[in-house]
Motif scaffolding. Sequence first.
Motif, PDB file in Angstrom:
ATOM      1  N   PHE A 167      -3.424  41.347  13.656  1.00 31.05           N
ATOM      2  CA  PHE A 167      -3.958  39.884  14.732  1.00 31.05           C
ATOM      3  C   PHE A 167      -5.339  39.340  14.140  1.00 31.05           C
ATOM      4  CE2 PHE A 167      -6.216  37.188  17.869  1.00 31.05           C
ATOM      5  CZ  PHE A 167      -4.923  36.174  17.992  1.00 31.05           C
ATOM      6  N   LEU A 168      -6.166  40.565  13.466  1.00 30.95           N
ATOM      7  CA  LEU A 168      -7.337  40.016  13.146  1.00 30.95           C
ATOM      8  C   LEU A 168      -7.098  39.324  12.023  1.00 30.95           C
ATOM      9  CD1 LEU A 168      -9.723  42.958  15.034  1.00 30.95           C
ATOM     10  CD2 LEU A 168      -9.114  40.136  15.783  1.00 30.95           C
ATOM     11  N   ILE A 169      -6.431  40.397  11.161  1.00 28.64           N
ATOM     12  CA  ILE A 169      -6.344  39.948   9.758  1.00 28.64           C
ATOM     13  C   ILE A 169      -5.216  38.687   9.448  1.00 28.64           C
ATOM     14  CG2 ILE A 169      -5.312  40.742   7.486  1.00 28.64           C
ATOM     15  CD1 ILE A 169      -5.650  43.866   8.765  1.00 28.64           C
TER      16      ILE A 169
ATOM     17  N   PRO B 288      -9.385  42.603   3.626  1.00 25.47           N
ATOM     18  CA  PRO B 288      -9.534  41.533   3.710  1.00 25.47           C
ATOM     19  C   PRO B 288     -11.478  42.260   3.772  1.00 25.47           C
ATOM     20  CG  PRO B 288      -8.232  41.647   5.616  1.00 25.47           C
ATOM     21  CD  PRO B 288      -8.317  42.188   4.776  1.00 25.47           C
ATOM     22  N   GLN B 289     -11.681  43.105   4.591  1.00 25.77           N
ATOM     23  CA  GLN B 289     -12.826  43.119   4.920  1.00 25.77           C
ATOM     24  C   GLN B 289     -13.128  44.932   4.793  1.00 25.77           C
ATOM     25  OE1 GLN B 289     -15.726  41.189   5.545  1.00 25.77           O
ATOM     26  NE2 GLN B 289     -14.032  39.124   5.613  1.00 25.77           N
TER      27      GLN B 289
ATOM     28  N   VAL C 169     -13.832  41.586  12.689  1.00 20.91           N
ATOM     29  CA  VAL C 169     -14.199  40.759  13.814  1.00 20.91           C
ATOM     30  C   VAL C 169     -15.545  39.755  13.532  1.00 20.91           C
ATOM     31  CG1 VAL C 169     -14.837  41.672  16.771  1.00 20.91           C
ATOM     32  CG2 VAL C 169     -13.305  43.047  15.392  1.00 20.91           C
ATOM     33  N   CYS C 170     -16.404  39.983  13.345  1.00 20.82           N
ATOM     34  CA  CYS C 170     -17.500  39.276  13.372  1.00 20.82           C
ATOM     35  C   CYS C 170     -16.876  38.279  12.857  1.00 20.82           C
ATOM     36  CB  CYS C 170     -18.439  40.204  12.597  1.00 20.82           C
ATOM     37  SG  CYS C 170     -19.290  41.354  13.589  1.00 20.82           S
ATOM     38  N   LYS C 171     -16.237  38.166  11.810  1.00 19.69           N
ATOM     39  CA  LYS C 171     -15.877  36.851  11.203  1.00 19.69           C
ATOM     40  C   LYS C 171     -14.595  35.839  12.004  1.00 19.69           C
ATOM     41  CE  LYS C 171     -12.850  35.234   6.703  1.00 19.69           C
ATOM     42  NZ  LYS C 171     -12.038  35.132   6.020  1.00 19.69           N
ATOM     43  N   TRP C 172     -14.113  37.054  13.371  1.00 21.99           N
ATOM     44  CA  TRP C 172     -12.603  36.329  13.959  1.00 21.99           C
ATOM     45  C   TRP C 172     -13.497  35.765  15.150  1.00 21.99           C
ATOM     46  CZ3 TRP C 172     -11.727  37.799  18.441  1.00 21.99           C
ATOM     47  CH2 TRP C 172     -10.648  37.911  19.615  1.00 21.99           C
ATOM     48  N   LEU C 173     -14.885  35.619  15.970  1.00 19.45           N
ATOM     49  CA  LEU C 173     -15.454  35.528  16.666  1.00 19.45           C
ATOM     50  C   LEU C 173     -16.581  34.693  16.424  1.00 19.45           C
ATOM     51  CD1 LEU C 173     -15.747  39.026  18.915  1.00 19.45           C
ATOM     52  CD2 LEU C 173     -14.881  37.563  19.789  1.00 19.45           C
ATOM     53  N   SER C 174     -16.635  34.614  15.244  1.00 21.74           N
ATOM     54  CA  SER C 174     -17.508  33.645  14.122  1.00 21.74           C
ATOM     55  C   SER C 174     -19.020  34.114  14.796  1.00 21.74           C
ATOM     56  CB  SER C 174     -17.652  32.585  15.144  1.00 21.74           C
ATOM     57  OG  SER C 174     -16.240  31.906  14.328  1.00 21.74           O
ATOM     58  N   ILE C 175     -19.614  35.271  14.644  1.00 26.54           N
ATOM     59  CA  ILE C 175     -20.860  36.155  15.228  1.00 26.54           C
ATOM     60  C   ILE C 175     -21.570  36.172  14.286  1.00 26.54           C
ATOM     61  CG2 ILE C 175     -20.059  36.044  17.592  1.00 26.54           C
ATOM     62  CD1 ILE C 175     -19.470  39.380  17.203  1.00 26.54           C
ATOM     63  N   PRO C 176     -22.724  36.489  14.142  1.00 25.24           N
ATOM     64  CA  PRO C 176     -23.271  36.987  12.546  1.00 25.24           C
ATOM     65  C   PRO C 176     -23.271  38.300  12.456  1.00 25.24           C
ATOM     66  CG  PRO C 176     -25.282  36.730  14.889  1.00 25.24           C
ATOM     67  CD  PRO C 176     -23.443  36.451  15.149  1.00 25.24           C
TER      68      PRO C 176
ATOM     69  N   LEU D 245     -16.383  44.126  22.989  1.00 24.46           N
ATOM     70  CA  LEU D 245     -16.546  43.056  23.992  1.00 24.46           C
ATOM     71  C   LEU D 245     -18.151  43.684  23.883  1.00 24.46           C
ATOM     72  CD1 LEU D 245     -17.339  41.396  26.352  1.00 24.46           C
ATOM     73  CD2 LEU D 245     -16.641  43.685  27.814  1.00 24.46           C
ATOM     74  N   GLU D 246     -18.453  44.621  23.530  1.00 27.19           N
ATOM     75  CA  GLU D 246     -20.218  45.416  23.075  1.00 27.19           C
ATOM     76  C   GLU D 246     -20.358  44.571  22.294  1.00 27.19           C
ATOM     77  OE1 GLU D 246     -22.879  49.157  22.772  1.00 27.19           O
ATOM     78  OE2 GLU D 246     -20.670  49.154  22.736  1.00 27.19           O
ATOM     79  N   MET D 247     -19.505  44.346  20.536  1.00 27.47           N
ATOM     80  CA  MET D 247     -20.132  43.618  19.921  1.00 27.47           C
ATOM     81  C   MET D 247     -20.544  42.077  19.970  1.00 27.47           C
ATOM     82  SD  MET D 247     -17.576  45.118  16.961  1.00 27.47           S
ATOM     83  CE  MET D 247     -18.785  43.650  15.584  1.00 27.47           C
ATOM     84  N   TYR D 248     -19.490  41.757  21.183  1.00 26.33           N
ATOM     85  CA  TYR D 248     -19.990  40.242  21.645  1.00 26.33           C
ATOM     86  C   TYR D 248     -20.826  40.131  22.219  1.00 26.33           C
ATOM     87  CZ  TYR D 248     -19.589  35.959  23.864  1.00 26.33           C
ATOM     88  OH  TYR D 248     -19.714  34.492  24.396  1.00 26.33           O
ATOM     89  N   LYS D 249     -21.480  41.102  23.086  1.00 32.20           N
ATOM     90  CA  LYS D 249     -22.918  40.693  24.122  1.00 32.20           C
ATOM     91  C   LYS D 249     -23.486  41.101  22.807  1.00 32.20           C
ATOM     92  CE  LYS D 249     -24.715  44.638  25.933  1.00 32.20           C
ATOM     93  NZ  LYS D 249     -25.764  44.970  25.324  1.00 32.20           N
TER      94      LYS D 249
END
Length: 438
Positions: free
Chosen positions: A154-156, A199-200, A207-214, A226-230
């Motif tokens: 799903f992420l890919i 791809p990565q 996950v960072c790309k999918w969540l649009s987080i640095p 979830l911890e990555m998002y936190k």
Amino acid sequence: MEKQPPLQVMVGRDDNIGDKADMVVRVKGTLDQLLDSPAILNMEAEQSSELLSIYKIPFFMTQTHPKAYEPQVVSLGPYNHGKQHLSPMELEKLKLFHSFKTRCLLDVESIVRGVSTILDELMESYDRLEEEWTQDPGKFLQLMIVDGCFMLGFLISCPNSLINVSPDIKQDMLLLENQLPMLLLEKLYSIAGRNVQLPQQDPKKLVCKWLSIPQNEVMKDCLHILEMYKESLLYPPIDRRDWSAELDHSDPECQVIPPATKLHEAGIKFKRSKTESLRDVWFDTKRGVLWLPQLMVDDDTESTMLNVMAFEKLHMKAGRKVTSFVILMSNLIDDERDVAVLAGEKILANAVGNDKEAAGLFSRLGSGAAMGLDSHMAGVHKMVNAHCNQPWNERCATLKHDYFQSPWTIISLCAAIFGFIILILQAIYQFLDYYLKP
């Protein structure tokens, strides 16, 4: 009726001595059996596991927020597996597992053998696994493989069949009970990368790309999504003064502050911080400015924040930084007027509808934040209250509250001031006229 002689009472007590001795032996035997149960014997090992990070939400938390922790579309991991409303996605998970296996030129045996090498570590990642999984590790291994390959697939590349529900799947992936160990994703990614170019470099970047987080160094130590998002909510790291040595955290002034409208009346200004880190909160005592990061509030904010806060409550090493920020905001927002004050300074980006709905959201978040503030937020509370308690600021706040709430009170105050000035001028004129009259 005559009272029984004391001697007979003593005899009655003596007759019960044997019964009490039997009771002591019986209770001792029962407690020994309980303490020798597998759950108790394994408790110390479970608590000391460095991998334990995925928790079953306690009953008292689900009662406060019944729907916030329950997936709506897909189950990931053992806690929600088999629930009827999630069963339609099971076939889609198998399809994506097959697609991922085919795309990466893998066979089932190589996947099973590879993941089986970390089976013990995967089971240690979960708290309070039911016997369905502990008594049948093969069933648990199968679940991990199917769900892990589904998540990576799903992420890919999200398949067309799931495009319409992809936002809901994304939300379900941020629930604490729905987490998969990052160790599992890394193992599957490593197995898949032997045959094809992915791809990565690793799933965390995916996950960072999918969540649009640095992407940052902190993410390397995260145990699940979830911890990555936190950690993304706290990025970039902000180094603020530590007030822990100076503050008594039991002091109410370290825990509660007035709402935004009251602070505004007391002369405090609100400014948007330069970063969006939830740690970028500080109070400028010289200028009376409370700096806050911008926060987007939408339909997913409540559930996501509650799950992050649940992780901070249940995981000893998670800290309480996000929870402290939520407590601060729930203190600042009492009703829609407070939302309007913060939105006017671009601190709140309200996408949930009207200001009243946003105020209700923070009220619900605050009701689940039964945890004390960390030293940084406690220090902010303390300084804000100290500013409000200064006599001049208190008088200004009273003046604004009593005389500047409506145009009519302002007109009345201006008229009173104008009349007072006229009286003074008349007195001065009469005084001058009397003494300067020739």
